[in-house]
Write an enzyme that holds these catalytic residues in place. Structure first.
Site, mmCIF file in Angstrom:
data_model
loop_
_atom_site.group_PDB
_atom_site.id
_atom_site.type_symbol
_atom_site.label_atom_id
_atom_site.label_comp_id
_atom_site.label_asym_id
_atom_site.label_seq_id
_atom_site.Cartn_x
_atom_site.Cartn_y
_atom_site.Cartn_z
ATOM 1 N N VAL A 45 -40.958 14.001 -14.039
ATOM 2 C CA VAL A 45 -40.644 14.995 -15.065
ATOM 3 C C VAL A 45 -39.131 15.169 -14.917
ATOM 4 O O VAL A 45 -38.663 15.878 -14.040
ATOM 5 C CB VAL A 45 -41.413 16.311 -14.844
ATOM 6 C CG1 VAL A 45 -40.997 17.355 -15.873
ATOM 7 C CG2 VAL A 45 -42.918 16.073 -14.885
ATOM 8 N N PRO A 46 -38.351 14.447 -15.747
ATOM 9 C CA PRO A 46 -36.933 14.203 -15.459
ATOM 10 C C PRO A 46 -35.977 15.382 -15.671
ATOM 11 O O PRO A 46 -35.125 15.381 -16.548
ATOM 12 C CB PRO A 46 -36.598 13.039 -16.392
ATOM 13 C CG PRO A 46 -37.519 13.237 -17.555
ATOM 14 C CD PRO A 46 -38.786 13.778 -16.968
ATOM 15 N N CYS A 47 -36.097 16.366 -14.803
ATOM 16 C CA CYS A 47 -35.193 17.519 -14.863
ATOM 17 C C CYS A 47 -33.752 17.125 -14.569
ATOM 18 O O CYS A 47 -32.825 17.841 -14.960
ATOM 19 C CB CYS A 47 -35.666 18.615 -13.916
ATOM 20 S SG CYS A 47 -35.906 18.086 -12.219
ATOM 21 N N HIS A 48 -33.546 15.979 -13.943
ATOM 22 C CA HIS A 48 -32.180 15.521 -13.651
ATOM 23 C C HIS A 48 -31.425 15.148 -14.929
ATOM 24 O O HIS A 48 -30.214 15.048 -14.908
ATOM 25 C CB HIS A 48 -32.205 14.326 -12.682
ATOM 26 C CG HIS A 48 -32.873 13.102 -13.214
ATOM 27 N ND1 HIS A 48 -34.258 12.962 -13.233
ATOM 28 C CD2 HIS A 48 -32.365 11.971 -13.748
ATOM 29 C CE1 HIS A 48 -34.551 11.777 -13.758
ATOM 30 N NE2 HIS A 48 -33.425 11.168 -14.080
ATOM 31 N N ARG A 49 -32.131 14.985 -16.040
ATOM 32 C CA ARG A 49 -31.500 14.595 -17.309
ATOM 33 C C ARG A 49 -30.963 15.788 -18.089
ATOM 34 O O ARG A 49 -30.490 15.632 -19.209
ATOM 35 C CB ARG A 49 -32.498 13.807 -18.158
ATOM 36 C CG ARG A 49 -32.876 12.479 -17.524
ATOM 37 C CD ARG A 49 -33.868 11.704 -18.351
ATOM 38 N NE ARG A 49 -34.302 10.518 -17.617
ATOM 39 C CZ ARG A 49 -35.458 9.899 -17.815
ATOM 40 N NH1 ARG A 49 -36.303 10.339 -18.739
ATOM 41 N NH2 ARG A 49 -35.779 8.843 -17.094
#
Length: 173
Positions: free
Chosen positions: A140-144
């Site tokens: 769940v790409p919270c880094h994006r």
């Protein structure tokens, strides 16, 4: 009629370590092998993983499918994860995490844009809080998610890890 007492016991969860090019990670799945938590050790070490309430068993084979997809991601063969997920959170958090999964590999967005997509344009800070509570990082790409200026902002694993992931995806030069 007698009342039934609520139990505090949780079903068994299974955890395993996954080695990655950016450092070791931990994955936790439920009894149906749905991913409940994933985080790099830097995230786990900072107290972000509260696992005392889980009936947890160590079982590397339980996370083998996750490890295969993580390996494919870092080998450049996978840009979107296809894993059964079961993150634990509020309805609002779930809506933010669903929207995070729509951010394509190699792209970034801002908290304000995410709030707008959720039809809550004034909720940038709440979106940021939900982003920060994401229990399944990377997948769940919270880094994006970046600041409005495009600057890198908080990441549970640290800004160096966030930058490394975005560089790997080609989202930043």
């Amino acid at each position: 009629m007698t009342k039934r007492c609520a139990t505090t016991a949780t079903p068994p969860y299974f955890a395993g370590r996954i080695e990655t090019p950016v450092g070791p990670a931990l994955a936790m799945v439920d009894g149906q092998r749905r991913l409940v938590r994933f985080g790099f050790l830097a995230e786990c070490d900072n107290g972000r993983w509260q696992i005392a309430d889980f009936n947890l068993r160590w079982d590397e084979s339980a996370v083998a499918g996750i490890a295969r997809q993580i390996d494919a991601y870092f080998a450049g063969r996978l840009t979107q994860f296809d894993l059964p997920l079961a993150p634990i959170g509020t309805a609002f958090q779930q809506s933010v995490w669903t929207e995070l999964r729509r951010i394509p590999f190699g792209e970034t967005t801002t908290y304000a844009r995410l709030a707008g997509k959720l039809q809550r344009p004034q909720a940038s800070r709440a979106v940021g809080a939900a982003n920060g509570a994401n229990p399944i990082s990377l997948i769940v790409p919270c880094h994006r998610v970046v600041g409005s200026s495009g600057a890198l902002t908080g990441y549970a694993g640290g800004l160096a890890l966030k930058e490394a992931l975005l560089r790997f995806e080609g989202a930043i030069a």
